[in-house]
Design a protein around this motif. Structure first.
Motif, PDB file in Angstrom:
ATOM      1  N   VAL A 201       0.839  -1.204   0.000  1.00 39.01           N
ATOM      2  CA  VAL A 201       0.000   0.000   0.000  1.00 39.01           C
ATOM      3  C   VAL A 201       0.872   1.250   0.000  1.00 39.01           C
ATOM      4  CG1 VAL A 201      -1.650   1.354   1.349  1.00 39.01           C
ATOM      5  CG2 VAL A 201      -1.973  -1.118   1.099  1.00 39.01           C
ATOM      6  N   ASP A 202       1.935   1.220   0.815  1.00 40.54           N
ATOM      7  CA  ASP A 202       2.845   2.359   0.910  1.00 40.54           C
ATOM      8  C   ASP A 202       3.529   2.644  -0.425  1.00 40.54           C
ATOM      9  OD1 ASP A 202       4.189   4.428   2.271  1.00 40.54           O
ATOM     10  OD2 ASP A 202       5.908   3.133   2.642  1.00 40.54           O
ATOM     11  N   LYS A 203       3.827   1.582  -1.177  1.00 41.51           N
ATOM     12  CA  LYS A 203       4.530   1.727  -2.459  1.00 41.51           C
ATOM     13  C   LYS A 203       3.581   1.760  -3.652  1.00 41.51           C
ATOM     14  CE  LYS A 203       8.612  -0.684  -0.678  1.00 41.51           C
ATOM     15  NZ  LYS A 203       9.417  -1.927  -0.718  1.00 41.51           N
ATOM     16  N   SER A 204       2.268   1.740  -3.386  1.00 47.16           N
ATOM     17  CA  SER A 204       1.246   1.725  -4.443  1.00 47.16           C
ATOM     18  C   SER A 204       1.457   0.559  -5.403  1.00 47.16           C
ATOM     19  CB  SER A 204       1.239   3.057  -5.214  1.00 47.16           C
ATOM     20  OG  SER A 204       0.899   4.123  -4.360  1.00 47.16           O
ATOM     21  N   LEU A 205       1.604  -0.634  -4.820  1.00 49.12           N
ATOM     22  CA  LEU A 205       1.803  -1.852  -5.597  1.00 49.12           C
ATOM     23  C   LEU A 205       0.721  -2.868  -5.241  1.00 49.12           C
ATOM     24  CD1 LEU A 205       5.665  -2.297  -5.086  1.00 49.12           C
ATOM     25  CD2 LEU A 205       4.522  -1.427  -7.144  1.00 49.12           C
TER      26      LEU A 205
ATOM     27  N   MET B  24      -8.460   1.927   5.789  1.00 48.71           N
ATOM     28  CA  MET B  24      -7.912   1.557   7.093  1.00 48.71           C
ATOM     29  C   MET B  24      -6.402   1.359   7.015  1.00 48.71           C
ATOM     30  SD  MET B  24     -10.809  -1.063   8.607  1.00 48.71           S
ATOM     31  CE  MET B  24      -9.799  -1.397  10.031  1.00 48.71           C
ATOM     32  N   GLN B  25      -5.933   0.709   5.939  1.00 46.20           N
ATOM     33  CA  GLN B  25      -4.493   0.485   5.788  1.00 46.20           C
ATOM     34  C   GLN B  25      -3.743   1.802   5.667  1.00 46.20           C
ATOM     35  OE1 GLN B  25      -5.178  -2.489   2.536  1.00 46.20           O
ATOM     36  NE2 GLN B  25      -3.470  -3.569   3.495  1.00 46.20           N
ATOM     37  N   LYS B  26      -4.286   2.727   4.905  1.00 51.97           N
ATOM     38  CA  LYS B  26      -3.614   4.018   4.749  1.00 51.97           C
ATOM     39  C   LYS B  26      -3.605   4.799   6.063  1.00 51.97           C
ATOM     40  CE  LYS B  26      -4.055   4.744  -0.213  1.00 51.97           C
ATOM     41  NZ  LYS B  26      -4.504   5.644  -1.296  1.00 51.97           N
ATOM     42  N   ALA B  27      -4.685   4.665   6.848  1.00 51.28           N
ATOM     43  CA  ALA B  27      -4.715   5.339   8.151  1.00 51.28           C
ATOM     44  C   ALA B  27      -3.659   4.750   9.083  1.00 51.28           C
ATOM     45  CB  ALA B  27      -6.105   5.196   8.764  1.00 51.28           C
ATOM     46  N   VAL B  28      -3.540   3.414   9.072  1.00 48.68           N
ATOM     47  CA  VAL B  28      -2.522   2.748   9.890  1.00 48.68           C
ATOM     48  C   VAL B  28      -1.129   3.186   9.473  1.00 48.68           C
ATOM     49  CG1 VAL B  28      -1.464   0.517  10.422  1.00 48.68           C
ATOM     50  CG2 VAL B  28      -3.953   0.755  10.453  1.00 48.68           C
ATOM     51  N   LEU B  29      -0.892   3.250   8.165  1.00 48.70           N
ATOM     52  CA  LEU B  29       0.418   3.679   7.657  1.00 48.70           C
ATOM     53  C   LEU B  29       0.741   5.095   8.131  1.00 48.70           C
ATOM     54  CD1 LEU B  29       0.671   2.434   3.949  1.00 48.70           C
ATOM     55  CD2 LEU B  29       2.317   2.012   5.779  1.00 48.70           C
TER      56      LEU B  29
ATOM     57  N   LYS C 122       3.992   6.014  10.389  1.00 50.56           N
ATOM     58  CA  LYS C 122       5.032   6.917   9.893  1.00 50.56           C
ATOM     59  C   LYS C 122       5.243   8.099  10.841  1.00 50.56           C
ATOM     60  CE  LYS C 122       4.807   5.941   4.938  1.00 50.56           C
ATOM     61  NZ  LYS C 122       4.567   6.500   3.590  1.00 50.56           N
ATOM     62  N   LYS C 123       4.183   8.529  11.479  1.00 48.27           N
ATOM     63  CA  LYS C 123       4.291   9.700  12.352  1.00 48.27           C
ATOM     64  C   LYS C 123       4.809   9.337  13.740  1.00 48.27           C
ATOM     65  CE  LYS C 123       1.699  13.757  13.877  1.00 48.27           C
ATOM     66  NZ  LYS C 123       0.402  14.495  13.784  1.00 48.27           N
ATOM     67  N   TYR C 124       4.363   8.182  14.271  1.00 51.50           N
ATOM     68  CA  TYR C 124       4.674   7.860  15.667  1.00 51.50           C
ATOM     69  C   TYR C 124       5.542   6.608  15.841  1.00 51.50           C
ATOM     70  CZ  TYR C 124       0.945  11.236  16.529  1.00 51.50           C
ATOM     71  OH  TYR C 124       0.178  12.374  16.548  1.00 51.50           O
ATOM     72  N   GLY C 125       5.893   5.947  14.745  1.00 50.72           N
ATOM     73  CA  GLY C 125       6.709   4.746  14.843  1.00 50.72           C
ATOM     74  C   GLY C 125       5.920   3.497  14.470  1.00 50.72           C
ATOM     75  N   LYS C 126       6.638   2.474  14.028  1.00 51.10           N
ATOM     76  CA  LYS C 126       5.984   1.268  13.519  1.00 51.10           C
ATOM     77  C   LYS C 126       5.186   0.530  14.582  1.00 51.10           C
ATOM     78  CE  LYS C 126       9.195   0.358   9.726  1.00 51.10           C
ATOM     79  NZ  LYS C 126      10.164  -0.616   9.148  1.00 51.10           N
ATOM     80  N   ASN C 127       5.574   0.687  15.842  1.00 52.63           N
ATOM     81  CA  ASN C 127       4.865  -0.009  16.907  1.00 52.63           C
ATOM     82  C   ASN C 127       3.770   0.843  17.554  1.00 52.63           C
ATOM     83  OD1 ASN C 127       6.087  -2.538  16.777  1.00 52.63           O
ATOM     84  ND2 ASN C 127       7.827  -1.870  18.015  1.00 52.63           N
ATOM     85  N   ALA C 128       3.469   2.000  16.936  1.00 52.35           N
ATOM     86  CA  ALA C 128       2.434   2.873  17.495  1.00 52.35           C
ATOM     87  C   ALA C 128       1.051   2.265  17.350  1.00 52.35           C
ATOM     88  CB  ALA C 128       2.476   4.247  16.824  1.00 52.35           C
ATOM     89  N   MET C 129       0.853   1.427  16.338  1.00 52.57           N
ATOM     90  CA  MET C 129      -0.422   0.745  16.148  1.00 52.57           C
ATOM     91  C   MET C 129      -0.152  -0.697  15.765  1.00 52.57           C
ATOM     92  SD  MET C 129      -3.709   1.737  13.788  1.00 52.57           S
ATOM     93  CE  MET C 129      -4.304   2.911  15.003  1.00 52.57           C
ATOM     94  N   LEU C 130      -0.745  -1.614  16.512  1.00 53.23           N
ATOM     95  CA  LEU C 130      -0.510  -3.035  16.305  1.00 53.23           C
ATOM     96  C   LEU C 130      -1.833  -3.779  16.255  1.00 53.23           C
ATOM     97  CD1 LEU C 130       2.284  -3.429  18.996  1.00 53.23           C
ATOM     98  CD2 LEU C 130       2.673  -3.441  16.517  1.00 53.23           C
ATOM     99  N   ARG C 131      -1.806  -4.941  15.618  1.00 46.39           N
ATOM    100  CA  ARG C 131      -2.956  -5.842  15.669  1.00 46.39           C
ATOM    101  C   ARG C 131      -2.914  -6.626  16.979  1.00 46.39           C
ATOM    102  NH1 ARG C 131      -5.773  -7.320  10.898  1.00 46.39           N
ATOM    103  NH2 ARG C 131      -4.998  -6.316   8.991  1.00 46.39           N
ATOM    104  N   GLY C 132      -4.045  -7.171  17.365  1.00 45.93           N
ATOM    105  CA  GLY C 132      -4.095  -7.975  18.570  1.00 45.93           C
ATOM    106  C   GLY C 132      -3.139  -9.148  18.507  1.00 45.93           C
ATOM    107  N   MET C 133      -2.991  -9.745  17.317  1.00 44.89           N
ATOM    108  CA  MET C 133      -2.114 -10.912  17.199  1.00 44.89           C
ATOM    109  C   MET C 133      -0.657 -10.552  17.480  1.00 44.89           C
ATOM    110  SD  MET C 133      -1.953 -11.496  13.060  1.00 44.89           S
ATOM    111  CE  MET C 133      -1.391 -10.201  11.922  1.00 44.89           C
ATOM    112  N   ASP C 134      -0.294  -9.279  17.248  1.00 52.23           N
ATOM    113  CA  ASP C 134       1.089  -8.851  17.474  1.00 52.23           C
ATOM    114  C   ASP C 134       1.449  -8.812  18.953  1.00 52.23           C
ATOM    115  OD1 ASP C 134       1.297  -8.504  14.724  1.00 52.23           O
ATOM    116  OD2 ASP C 134       0.669  -6.400  14.834  1.00 52.23           O
ATOM    117  N   LEU C 135       0.452  -8.924  19.824  1.00 49.30           N
ATOM    118  CA  LEU C 135       0.681  -8.893  21.266  1.00 49.30           C
ATOM    119  C   LEU C 135       0.770 -10.288  21.874  1.00 49.30           C
ATOM    120  CD1 LEU C 135      -1.829  -6.024  22.174  1.00 49.30           C
ATOM    121  CD2 LEU C 135       0.620  -5.832  21.703  1.00 49.30           C
ATOM    122  N   GLU C 136       0.564 -11.314  21.044  1.00 48.59           N
ATOM    123  CA  GLU C 136       0.664 -12.674  21.551  1.00 48.59           C
ATOM    124  C   GLU C 136       2.117 -13.012  21.869  1.00 48.59           C
ATOM    125  OE1 GLU C 136      -1.453 -15.732  19.531  1.00 48.59           O
ATOM    126  OE2 GLU C 136      -3.039 -14.375  18.829  1.00 48.59           O
ATOM    127  N   GLU C 137       2.304 -13.980  22.761  1.00 49.71           N
ATOM    128  CA  GLU C 137       3.641 -14.307  23.268  1.00 49.71           C
ATOM    129  C   GLU C 137       4.605 -14.710  22.158  1.00 49.71           C
ATOM    130  OE1 GLU C 137       5.779 -17.379  26.464  1.00 49.71           O
ATOM    131  OE2 GLU C 137       3.587 -17.209  26.353  1.00 49.71           O
TER     132      GLU C 137
END
Length: 424
Positions: A288-292, A382-387, A391-406
């Motif tokens: 999405v970021d690269k328009s591909l 939604m993807q563009k909003a997440v991007l 970009k503004k606050y860092g890659k870990n500023a917004m995560l999916r729930g699965m990214d918090l699993e052990e």
């Protein structure tokens, strides 16, 4: 073809040299390795300083292979720092050479076509090399080696084989001197683009040197190597028709995006599925970021090292070329579940988005699938909003729930560049 002059400049033990410069140490005398101390002693050293190499420490060795009798500094990788240094060095090259005549081969190596610059600066190729090497050493503190050749291949060979033995770290080759000095050189793996597998197949034909390769029966070579024999024969004679201009003009017919990771431990089937989904999510955002968009995805999953089992491999075609996570995540999940055996622990994974092309926008749909298009539009927003947030606050500023699993790795990978700590 008019004679040309190329330089191939390599930054000596680049990552280690940067770490030495940052510490106020001489890169040529300090004993330093770049490796992550948080990983086990089996981790590979990303760089070894020249002083350690002189003591017999191999480049890209594992930490435990360094003799315990040697005292050295271990520097944690800082990939963003190395990228910043490389960008600064590229800027130094641009003070002398136009970007059209520079081909960046890797973060620490570049080819420069200096043919038209030698009369401009009134100097020889060797003087030009010294000028560039001294500029880098003076402004950045990193030392370099240089190969000079009448084509790209000879410049690379002059760097890899000849320059390291020269007092000034500069090697010079043309076709004649190449044949006179390197036709008997061994091993063949010292030569660019001849790996262990190719060398082994050549040895099966009774070929152990470039001279023997040049004089070999060409039909036999073509039977063994196919079209690749043409490259081997050209290089055996020191010939290379490709120029930097050719490289700049090259446009691949198809392209792909690849993401891969080696896990720090064996993962269960369910944990591996989580990793596949995380990787797919990151790949979608990247597209999405690269328009591909991509028309299919492939997955390669390697099992535990203890099993010595072949990779699980598979591909799936998407209904339409897309970068929507709402389409690609379910496709990758289904593909993983189809190809991976439930009872085998997973250790490595590679995800490939195939036939990547510029995003031409959502396709025209009929009345019957208009609802799908609405969903894709919502997913894109939604993807563009997440991007934007990342970009503004860092890659870990917004995560999916699965990214918090052990077992998740996305948060840690978001702090890395190329699988290593960014140092930010």
């Amino acid at each position: 073809m008019a004679a040309r002059t190329y330089l191939c400049i390599d930054l000596k033990s680049f990552y280690a040299s940067v770490e030495c410069v940052e510490r106020g140490l001489d890169p040529m005398t300090a004993k330093l390795v770049v490796a992550d101390p948080e990983r086990s002693e089996k981790t590979i050293c990303l760089a070894v300083s020249p002083a350690l190499k002189a003591l017999g420490v191999r480049n890209r060795c594992r930490v435990f292979e360094i003799p315990k009798t040697i005292s050295y500094i271990m520097a944690t990788p800082r990939m963003q720092k190395y990228i910043d240094y490389a960008a600064e060095i590229y800027g130094i090259y641009l003070n002398f050479i136009a970007k059209e005549d520079i081909h960046v081969y890797s973060i620490d190596e570049a080819f420069l076509d200096v043919t038209s610059y030698l009369p401009l600066y009134g100097c020889t190729a060797k003087e030009m090399a010294v000028k560039l090497m001294e500029a880098v050493a003076c402004k950045v503190g990193v030392r370099a080696t240089c190969g000079i050749g009448t084509n790209l291949y000879l410049a690379k060979i002059a760097l890899d084989i000849t320059a390291k033995h020269a007092p000034d770290f500069i090697g010079v080759l043309d076709e004649q001197s190449y044949r006179e000095t390197l036709w008997a050189h061994t091993p063949l793996t010292d030569f660019w683009r001849i790996g262990a597998g190719t060398a082994r197949r050549l040895e099966e034909l009774g070929i152990y040197t470039m001279g023997e390769l040049a004089r070999a029966d060409e039909e036999r070579l073509y039977r063994t190597f196919g079209i690749d024999a043409e490259l081997l024969i050209d290089h055996a004679w020191g010939r290379e028709p490709v120029t930097i201009a050719d490289i700049k003009a090259y446009k691949p017919k198809t392209s792909c995006l690849t993401s891969g990771q080696v896990l720090m431990r064996d993962y269960t089937f369910e944990e591996g599925r989580l990793i596949a989904r995380e990787m797919a999510d990151a790949m979608c955002l990247d597209m999405v970021d690269k328009s591909l968009v991509a028309s299919s995805v492939s997955l390669m999953v390697g099992y535990s090292n203890a099993l010595h089992a072949p990779f699980a491999k598979g591909s799936t075609k998407l209904a339409r070329a897309t970068n929507a996570d709402s389409v690609i995540l379910p496709a990758v999940t289904a593909l993983y579940e189809r190809i991976v055996e439930h009872d085998k622990p997973v250790r490595r994974m590679y995800l490939i988005c195939n036939n990547v092309m510029p995003d031409a926008g959502l396709v025209q749909t009929s009345l019957f699938d208009a609802g799908d298009n609405v969903g894709l539009i919502r997913s894109r927003k939604m993807q563009k909003a997440v991007l934007g947030i990342k970009k503004k606050y860092g890659k870990n500023a917004m995560l999916r729930g699965m990214d918090l699993e052990e077992a998740a790795t996305a948060q840690e990978r978001n702090k890395q560049i190329g699988g290593h700590k960014s140092g930010e």
